[in-house]
Design a protein around this motif. Structure first.
Motif, short mmCIF file in Angstrom:
data_model
loop_
_atom_site.label_atom_id
_atom_site.label_comp_id
_atom_site.label_asym_id
_atom_site.label_seq_id
_atom_site.Cartn_x
_atom_site.Cartn_y
_atom_site.Cartn_z
N ASP A 183 -9.67 4.32 5.98
CA ASP A 183 -9.57 3.17 5.08
C ASP A 183 -9.64 3.78 3.68
O ASP A 183 -10.71 4.15 3.20
CB ASP A 183 -10.72 2.20 5.34
CG ASP A 183 -10.63 0.95 4.45
OD1 ASP A 183 -10.03 1.05 3.37
OD2 ASP A 183 -11.17 -0.10 4.85
N THR A 219 -4.74 -5.79 -1.55
CA THR A 219 -5.50 -6.83 -2.24
C THR A 219 -6.22 -6.28 -3.47
O THR A 219 -6.50 -7.02 -4.41
CB THR A 219 -6.55 -7.36 -1.22
OG1 THR A 219 -5.86 -7.73 -0.02
CG2 THR A 219 -7.34 -8.51 -1.75
N LYS A 220 -6.54 -4.99 -3.45
CA LYS A 220 -7.39 -4.40 -4.49
C LYS A 220 -6.53 -3.83 -5.62
O LYS A 220 -5.96 -4.60 -6.38
CB LYS A 220 -8.30 -3.34 -3.85
CG LYS A 220 -9.03 -3.85 -2.60
CD LYS A 220 -10.10 -4.88 -2.93
CE LYS A 220 -10.59 -5.66 -1.72
NZ LYS A 220 -11.11 -4.90 -0.62
C1 LIG Z 1 -11.11 -5.47 0.81
C2 LIG Z 1 -11.21 -4.38 1.80
C3 LIG Z 1 -10.60 -4.48 3.04
C4 LIG Z 1 -9.90 -5.74 3.52
O1 LIG Z 1 -8.91 -6.20 2.69
P1 LIG Z 1 -8.53 -7.78 2.75
O2 LIG Z 1 -7.15 -7.79 2.19
O3 LIG Z 1 -9.54 -8.47 1.91
O4 LIG Z 1 -8.57 -8.18 4.18
C5 LIG Z 1 -10.68 -3.41 3.89
N1 LIG Z 1 -11.36 -2.31 3.55
C6 LIG Z 1 -11.98 -2.17 2.36
C7 LIG Z 1 -12.68 -0.91 2.05
C8 LIG Z 1 -11.91 -3.21 1.45
O5 LIG Z 1 -12.55 -3.07 0.29
#
Ligand SMILES: *Cc1c(COP(=O)(O)O)cnc(C)c1O
Length: 393
Positions: A188, A212-213
């Protein structure tokens, strides 16, 4: 049939075609469920896995193919698949690579929904899921069983921020892989956005991103991606992607594409701001430890220095143990520029307290943990905000 259609039909079938040759910077947003074929032969010879052509909106459009290609480029991968969220991307990896009887290893500090999914797989799907110490390094070799198929890693771990020795874990997994029975390592890689950690150069098989980030950067879209260099892997991931019906919306794909040109500049600004705030916090008597991978308090700091080239905006602190949860909650409530909420990667700074003792095995710190996401505000204003909130302790 005459040339004169009824109005009703003309409203659906028009002869107008816009002139070809339009050029502009943005990637075009293609909305489609049905994708049209030139003739029956083209329809019959379609291959949904071959991204040289189109099959159905769910399986890709020029907008999503372009986003996938650009994300693969960023990480130095060859293949990318989009998912409707970061968590959906994690699930795609698990369902692509695991079946009943297989074994999965996840780090104790993994993003909690990843762990919840692993629990579900072990309760209802006949897969064993075991948790390992994120700082285990080469010691992971002792945990790998003949049925171990997948090792999740996260660098650093969500919330508690330990930086694992990914190359050592990958070497152990490779040493235990045999022909046709590979032990895959997935990361991840959301924290570093693929910019601060070059996953494939360190031996990782799959890099997962929560777009998303940082990729989106707008706090307004949910999306995930899975990236790999491995041809066999992409085939298995594509099957899971297709069978689970993982489409993403065209407008959402566009929002992520729109974020990419500024992503490195934003990431570097988050990084610089976070290091300023973290360094300031380290000098405060209220704070026992600053868990920022670029600072020596953080477990795995030396590994971060060896393997990483950037840090982004996310880190945690442990308050001195004389402060109760009630007090640190009041600290968080007193912040004005920092909002309370999950996620990160957008322009706004965020702050969340976590009950870390209940999340981790063998957690020895007694102080309260608070996680900061440093946004794009002036770090001096953020420091002033933290300073006034600390005064309520
Ligand atoms: C936000 C996040 C996710 C999941 O992303 P979503 O789009 O919110 O499902 C997975 N791993 C990490 C480390 C995250 O910060």
């Amino acid at each position: 049939m005459t040339d004169r259609k009824s109005i009703q039909t003309a409203l659906i079938h028009s002869d107008y075609a816009a002139p070809a040759g339009f050029a502009a910077m943005p990637v075009a947003i293609h909305h489609a469920s049905t994708v049209l074929f030139k003739n029956v032969a083209a329809m019959r010879s379609r291959n949904w896995q071959d991204k040289s052509a189109y099959t159905y909106g769910l399986h890709g459009t020029p907008t999503t193919f372009t986003l996938e290609a650009r994300l693969a480029e960023i990480e130095g991968g060859n293949h990318c698949l989009l998912a409707p969220s970061g968590l959906a991307a994690i699930a795609m990896v698990d369902f692509a690579l695991l079946k009943a009887g297989d074994d999965l290893l996840i780090p104790d500090n993994v993003y909690n929904p990843n762990r919840e999914l692993a629990k579900w797989l072990s309760q209802d799907f006949g897969i064993s899921a075991r948790v390992y110490d994120p700082l285990i390094g080469a010691g992971i070799a002792e945990l790998i069983q003949p049925n171990t198929r997948l090792i999740w890693t996260e660098a650093p771990g969500s919330v508690s921020m330990e930086v694992p020795d990914i190359p050592a874990i990958c070497r152990a997994a490779q040493a235990r892989s045999v022909q046709g029975q590979k032990v895959y390592v997935a990361i991840d890689n959301t924290w570093s956005a693929g910019l601060g950690f070059r996953a494939f150069e360190h031996g990782v098989d799959i890099s997962m991103q929560a777009l998303t980030k940082y990729q989106s950067g707008g706090s307004d879209v949910l999306m995930g991606a899975v990236i790999t260099r491995d041809k066999d892997l992409i085939h298995r991931l594509e099957l899971a992607h297709m069978r689970m019906g993982y489409g993403v919306g065209a407008d959402d794909a566009y929002l992520v594409l729109r974020g990419l040109p500024t992503m490195k500049l934003r990431f570097d600004a988050h990084d610089a701001g976070a290091r300023k705030v973290a360094t300031w916090l380290k000098e405060r008597p209220e704070i026992a430890r600053v868990l920022h991978p670029a600072l020596p308090d953080c477990p795995g700091h030396e590994i971060w220095r060896r393997d990483f080239s950037g840090a982004g905006g996310l880190f945690s602190v442990i308050f001195d143990e004389r402060y109760t949860e009630e007090q640190t909650d009041r600290f968080v409530d007193s912040l004005k520029l920092f909002k309370i909420g999950f996620s990160w990667g957008g322009a706004h700074s965020l702050c969340v307290p976590y009950r870390i003792q209940g999340m981790r095995r063998n957690w020895t710190d007694k102080g309260q943990l608070v996680r900061f996401n440093i946004g794009l505000e002036d770090p001096l204003d953020l420091i002033a905000d933290i300073e006034q909130a600390l005064s309520v302790l």
